[in-house]
Design a protein around this motif. Structure first.
Motif, PDB file in Angstrom:
ATOM      1  N   GLU A 165      14.398   3.986 -11.197  1.00 35.31           N
ATOM      2  CA  GLU A 165      15.141   5.073 -10.338  1.00 35.31           C
ATOM      3  C   GLU A 165      16.592   4.828 -10.666  1.00 35.31           C
ATOM      4  O   GLU A 165      17.182   4.287 -11.539  1.00 35.31           O
ATOM      5  CB  GLU A 165      14.860   4.724  -8.782  1.00 35.31           C
ATOM      6  N   THR A 220      10.050   0.550  -8.866  1.00 36.73           N
ATOM      7  CA  THR A 220       8.904   1.500  -8.948  1.00 36.73           C
ATOM      8  C   THR A 220       8.020   0.735 -10.031  1.00 36.73           C
ATOM      9  O   THR A 220       8.542   0.212 -11.224  1.00 36.73           O
ATOM     10  CB  THR A 220       9.298   2.502  -9.481  1.00 36.73           C
ATOM     11  N   GLN A 264       6.151   2.734 -11.885  1.00 32.16           N
ATOM     12  CA  GLN A 264       5.848   3.865 -12.549  1.00 32.16           C
ATOM     13  C   GLN A 264       5.951   3.684 -14.112  1.00 32.16           C
ATOM     14  O   GLN A 264       5.009   4.145 -14.698  1.00 32.16           O
ATOM     15  CB  GLN A 264       6.863   5.038 -12.179  1.00 32.16           C
ATOM     16  N   ARG A 274      15.137  -2.330  -3.525  1.00 39.86           N
ATOM     17  CA  ARG A 274      15.919  -1.439  -3.520  1.00 39.86           C
ATOM     18  C   ARG A 274      17.208  -1.846  -2.807  1.00 39.86           C
ATOM     19  O   ARG A 274      17.209  -2.102  -1.691  1.00 39.86           O
ATOM     20  CB  ARG A 274      15.808  -0.047  -3.270  1.00 39.86           C
ATOM     21  N   GLU A 276      19.599  -0.687  -1.315  1.00 34.86           N
ATOM     22  CA  GLU A 276      19.933   0.324  -0.915  1.00 34.86           C
ATOM     23  C   GLU A 276      21.215   0.252  -0.012  1.00 34.86           C
ATOM     24  O   GLU A 276      21.157  -0.845   0.994  1.00 34.86           O
ATOM     25  CB  GLU A 276      19.076   0.989   0.252  1.00 34.86           C
ATOM     26  N   LEU A 329      14.588   0.064   3.903  1.00 36.46           N
ATOM     27  CA  LEU A 329      14.364  -1.277   3.833  1.00 36.46           C
ATOM     28  C   LEU A 329      15.022  -1.685   2.360  1.00 36.46           C
ATOM     29  O   LEU A 329      15.059  -0.970   1.459  1.00 36.46           O
ATOM     30  CB  LEU A 329      12.838  -1.739   3.933  1.00 36.46           C
ATOM     31  N   GLU A 382       1.561   3.717  -6.060  1.00 40.10           N
ATOM     32  CA  GLU A 382       1.760   4.715  -6.814  1.00 40.10           C
ATOM     33  C   GLU A 382       0.467   4.831  -7.934  1.00 40.10           C
ATOM     34  O   GLU A 382       0.136   4.168  -8.548  1.00 40.10           O
ATOM     35  CB  GLU A 382       2.862   3.988  -7.811  1.00 40.10           C
ATOM     36  N   GLU A 419      10.742  12.218   4.465  1.00 42.41           N
ATOM     37  CA  GLU A 419       9.999  11.837   3.145  1.00 42.41           C
ATOM     38  C   GLU A 419       9.107  10.801   3.093  1.00 42.41           C
ATOM     39  O   GLU A 419       9.609   9.443   3.643  1.00 42.41           O
ATOM     40  CB  GLU A 419      10.966  11.674   1.799  1.00 42.41           C
ATOM     41  N   ILE A 420       7.885  10.641   2.916  1.00 41.10           N
ATOM     42  CA  ILE A 420       6.982   9.778   2.675  1.00 41.10           C
ATOM     43  C   ILE A 420       6.389   9.502   1.276  1.00 41.10           C
ATOM     44  O   ILE A 420       5.983   8.396   0.830  1.00 41.10           O
ATOM     45  CB  ILE A 420       5.922   9.760   3.720  1.00 41.10           C
ATOM     46  N   ILE A 421       6.743  10.686   0.291  1.00 36.48           N
ATOM     47  CA  ILE A 421       6.154  10.583  -0.987  1.00 36.48           C
ATOM     48  C   ILE A 421       6.851  11.364  -1.847  1.00 36.48           C
ATOM     49  O   ILE A 421       7.756  12.127  -1.317  1.00 36.48           O
ATOM     50  CB  ILE A 421       4.752  11.169  -0.996  1.00 36.48           C
ATOM     51  N   ARG A 479       5.769  14.178 -15.674  1.00 36.85           N
ATOM     52  CA  ARG A 479       6.453  13.164 -16.445  1.00 36.85           C
ATOM     53  C   ARG A 479       6.848  13.923 -17.727  1.00 36.85           C
ATOM     54  O   ARG A 479       5.989  14.754 -18.157  1.00 36.85           O
ATOM     55  CB  ARG A 479       6.027  12.159 -16.619  1.00 36.85           C
ATOM     56  N   GLY A 509       5.384   5.555   0.256  1.00 42.13           N
ATOM     57  CA  GLY A 509       6.183   4.247   0.964  1.00 42.13           C
ATOM     58  C   GLY A 509       5.167   3.899   2.330  1.00 42.13           C
ATOM     59  O   GLY A 509       4.998   4.606   3.244  1.00 42.13           O
TER      60      GLY A 509
END
Ligand code: 4AD
Ligand code: MG
Length: 503
Positions: free
Chosen positions: A167, A187, A189, A210, A212, A220, A227, A426-428, A433, A474
Motif C-alpha cells: 500500500e 498487506t 495481498q 501501518r 499511520e 491502529l 484477506e 470503511e471496514i473492507i 487486480r 479489518g
C-alpha cells in the motif's frame, strides 16, 4: 463442564438446587447488616453470591465483608435460579476460601479516563466491557476462519517481513534485516496473489502494520486483517463474496453473543437487518450524493438533533448535581459521580460533533471528483444508510498501483470499499487486480515505485495471467461497528497507537 470440582458460572443452569463451588475474583460487593452480596466473576460470567450472617462461620463473614475488589477466592453454596440476578442464577453461600486477597485495586466501578484505563489495560481487561468485546472478537475470528474454510479457501500464511510496499509507502515500518532494510507487512495481498495462482481460492489472516500518522478512532498501527484472493473472479463476484462474508460474521455474533451485545448497548435490531444484498454505489454516485441537496438537508437535521441532545445532557447534569447535595449513602454518591463522568464525556463528544458538523458539510459540498473519500465523507454516506454500502469504481489516481482499470473508462479502477452503516465507515477495501503485464509495469512506474522489487509479482502476469481479485477486512473496525464501540483501540486486547504504546 466441571473443572477440578469447580463449576463454571456459565454452567450454573445445570446445577440448580445443587451445591456448587465457583472459583473466581471478587468483581463487586455490597453489604447491608446481616447480608452480603458478592458479585463473583470467573471468566465465563458473573454470579451474585449471597452470604448471610450465621450461614457461614462468623470469622469468614467478617473476612468477606472486608475483602477487596479483585481478590481471588472460591465460594461454595446452593444454586438458585433468579431472573433478577446477573446471569439469572445466584449462590446461597455456605463456605468460601480466600486464595489471594487484593487491596486498593486501581480500577474501581467508578468511571476513569481513557488514558488511565489504557495504562492499566492489563487490569482493565477484566472489566465487563472489555470482557464482552473480547468474547465477540473471539466469535468474529472464529466466523472468519469458518467462512473461508467452509467455502473451499486454502489458508496461506504470508510473510510479516517483506521487501515491497503493498500500500502507500509512507506507512511502511522499516526493520533492520541484517544490515538491509525490510518492512513490516502492510498487506499479505501480493504474496497471496501468487498463492491464488496455485490454489485458486486462498486467504491469509494475520497482524498488519501501518505507520499511520493519523490519530483517529479508525486507525491502529498494528491491526488484524483477513484477506481472501480468488482466481477467475470479477468485481460483481467480489461484492457477492464480501456481502455473504460480512453477513455470515454478523449472524454468528448475533447467535453467540446476544448477551454481550446487550451489555455493550449495541444496536441489535440494526444488526439483524444485515443481509445481502448490500447497497451499491459507484464513487461518482457517492460524490453526487455528497455534493447534493440531500446531504445538506441531512446534515442540517443532524445539527438540530445534536443541539437537542446537548440540551438534554445539560439538563440531566444539573438534576444530578442537585441530587448530589442531598443525604446519600456512599454507593449512591459513587453512582451519581460515575453518571456525571459519563455525562461530561458525552457533552464533550456532542460539542465536538456540533463543531465539526459545518466543517464536514463544507467538505462534502466542495468535494471534487478525483480525490479519495475522506473520513468525514465516508461517515456521511454511511450515516445515510441502514445496511453496508459498497462504493465502487474510484478514480485510478486516488488508489493503489495494483488495481485494474475499468477498460470502459480508464479513469477509474475496478475496486470497492465497503462502508459499515450508521456512521461507522470503511471496514473492507478490495479490487480486481491489474492482470496485464505492460499496464502493471506502467502503473508501478507512474507511482514512482522501484520496478526491481516487483519482478516476481510481474511474473504472475507472464505465466498464465488470469482475471483475479480479493479484499481485506479489518478485524478491529468490524468489531467496533458490531459492538457500537466508538474507538477501535477498545477492540484489541493491547492496542498499538501512533502516539502511545502503553503496555
Ligand atoms: O483498504 P486497505 O488498505 O486494503 C488493503 O490493504 C488491500 N491490500 C486488501 C486486499 O485487497 N487484499 O485495508 C483493508 C482494511 C480496511 O478496510 C480497514 O478495515 C483495515 O484494513 N485497516 C485498518 N484497520 C485499523 N487500523 C488501520 N490503520 C487500518 N488500515 C486499514
Ligand atoms: Mg482502504
Amino acid at each position: 463442564m466441571v473443572n477440578n470440582n469447580k463449576t463454571y458460572i456459565s454452567e450454573l443452569k445445570n446445577n440448580v438446587a445443587q451445591e456448587a463451588t465457583l472459583a473466581g475474583w471478587l468483581y463487586n460487593s455490597r453489604a447491608s447488616g446481616k447480608i452480603q452480596f458478592l458479585i463473583i466473576r470467573d471468566g465465563t460470567g458473573l454470579c451474585q453470591c449471597i452470604v448471610e450472617k450465621g450461614g457461614v462461620p462468623d470469622e469468614l463473614f467478617e473476612q468477606l465483608r472486608h475483602l477487596g475488589q479483585e481478590s481471588s477466592l472460591t465460594v461454595t453454596g446452593t444454586v438458585r435460579a433468579d431472573d433478577r440476578s446477573v446471569g439469572g442464577y445466584e449462590l446461597a453461600v455456605t463456605n468460601a476460601e480466600i486464595i489471594s486477597p487484593a487491596t486498593d485495586y486501581p480500577i474501581t466501578p467508578k468511571s476513569h479516563g481513557i488514558d488511565f484505563l489504557l495504562k492499566n489495560r492489563h487490569l482493565h481487561l477484566r472489566s465487563q466491557r472489555q470482557w464482552c468485546i473480547g468474547k465477540i472478537r473471539h466469535t468474529v475470528i472464529d466466523a472468519i476462519r469458518r467462512f473461508f474454510n467452509d467455502n473451499s479457501f486454502i489458508l496461506i500464511d504470508t510473510p510479516i517481513l517483506t521487501a515491497t510496499a503493498g500500500e502507500e509507502e509512507q506507512t511502511l515500518f522499516e526493520a533492520d534485516y541484517f544490515g538491509t532494510s525490510m518492512y513490516l507487512t502492510q498487506t499479505g495481498q501480493l504474496h497471496l496473489e501468487a498463492a491464488a495462482m496455485s490454489f485458486g481460492r486462498v486467504y491469509c489472516f494475520g497482524p498488519t502494520f501501518r505507520a499511520e500518522k493519523s490519530k483517529t478512532r479508525r486507525h491502529l498501527t498494528e491491526f488484524w486483517m483477513v484477506e481472501p484472493e480468488v482466481a477467475f473472479i470479477d468485481l460483481d463476484g467480489l461484492l457477492e463474496l464480501a456481502e455473504s462474508f460480512v453477513s455470515f460474521i454478523t449472524v454468528r455474533v448475533l447467535e453467540k453473543n446476544k448477551t454481550e451485545l446487550e451489555t455493550l448497548g449495541a444496536d441489535i435490531a440494526a444488526l439483524e437487518k444485515i443481509k445481502p444484498p448490500f447497497y451499491r454505489l459507484t464513487y461518482t454516485e457517492a460524490v453526487d450524493i455528497l455534493t447534493g441537496q440531500k446531504t445538506k438537508d441531512f446534515l442540517a437535521q443532524q445539527l438540530q438533533e445534536l443541539q437537542n441532545q446537548k440540551q438534554q445532557i445539560e439538563t440531566e447534569t444539573k438534576e444530578l448535581e442537585n441530587k448530589q447535595g442531598g443525604q446519600l449513602k456512599q454507593w449512591q454518591k459513587d453512582k451519581i459521580a460515575a453518571e456525571l463522568i459519563e455525562l461530561r464525556s458525552d457533552l464533550i463528544e456532542t460539542n465536538i460533533k456540533i463543531e465539526n458538523n459545518p466543517k464536514h458539510a463544507q467538505l462534502a459540498a466542495e468535494f471534487q471528483w478525483g480525490k479519495d473519500l475522506g473520513g468525514s465523507d465516508e461517515t456521511i454516506i454511511s450515516q445515510m444508510h441502514d445496511k453496508p454500502i459498497f462504493v465502487t469504481h474510484y478514480p485510478k489516481l486516488a488508489k493503489a498501483f495494483y488495481m485494474k482499470t475499468d477498460r470502459d473508462n480508464e479513469e477509474v479502477v475496478l475496486n470497492f470499499d465497503l462502508l459499515a452503516p450508521a456512521g461507522f465507515g470503511e471496514i473492507i477495501g478490495g479490487s480486481v487486480r491489474e492482470d496485464d503485464h505492460d499496464r502493471l509495469v506502467a502503473r508501478i512506474a507512474e507511482q514512482g515505485l522501484d520496478i526491481e522489487n516487483y519482478n516476481w509479482y510481474l511474473d504472475l502476469r507472464k505465466y498464465g495471467s488470469v482475471p483475479h481479485g480479493g479484499f481485506g477486512l479489518g478485524v478491529e473496525r468490524t468489531i467496533a461497528w458490531l459492538t457500537g464501540e466508538k474507538h477501535i483501540r477498545q477492540c484489541i486486547a493491547f492496542p498499538r497507537l501512533m502516539d502511545k504504546v502503553y503496555i
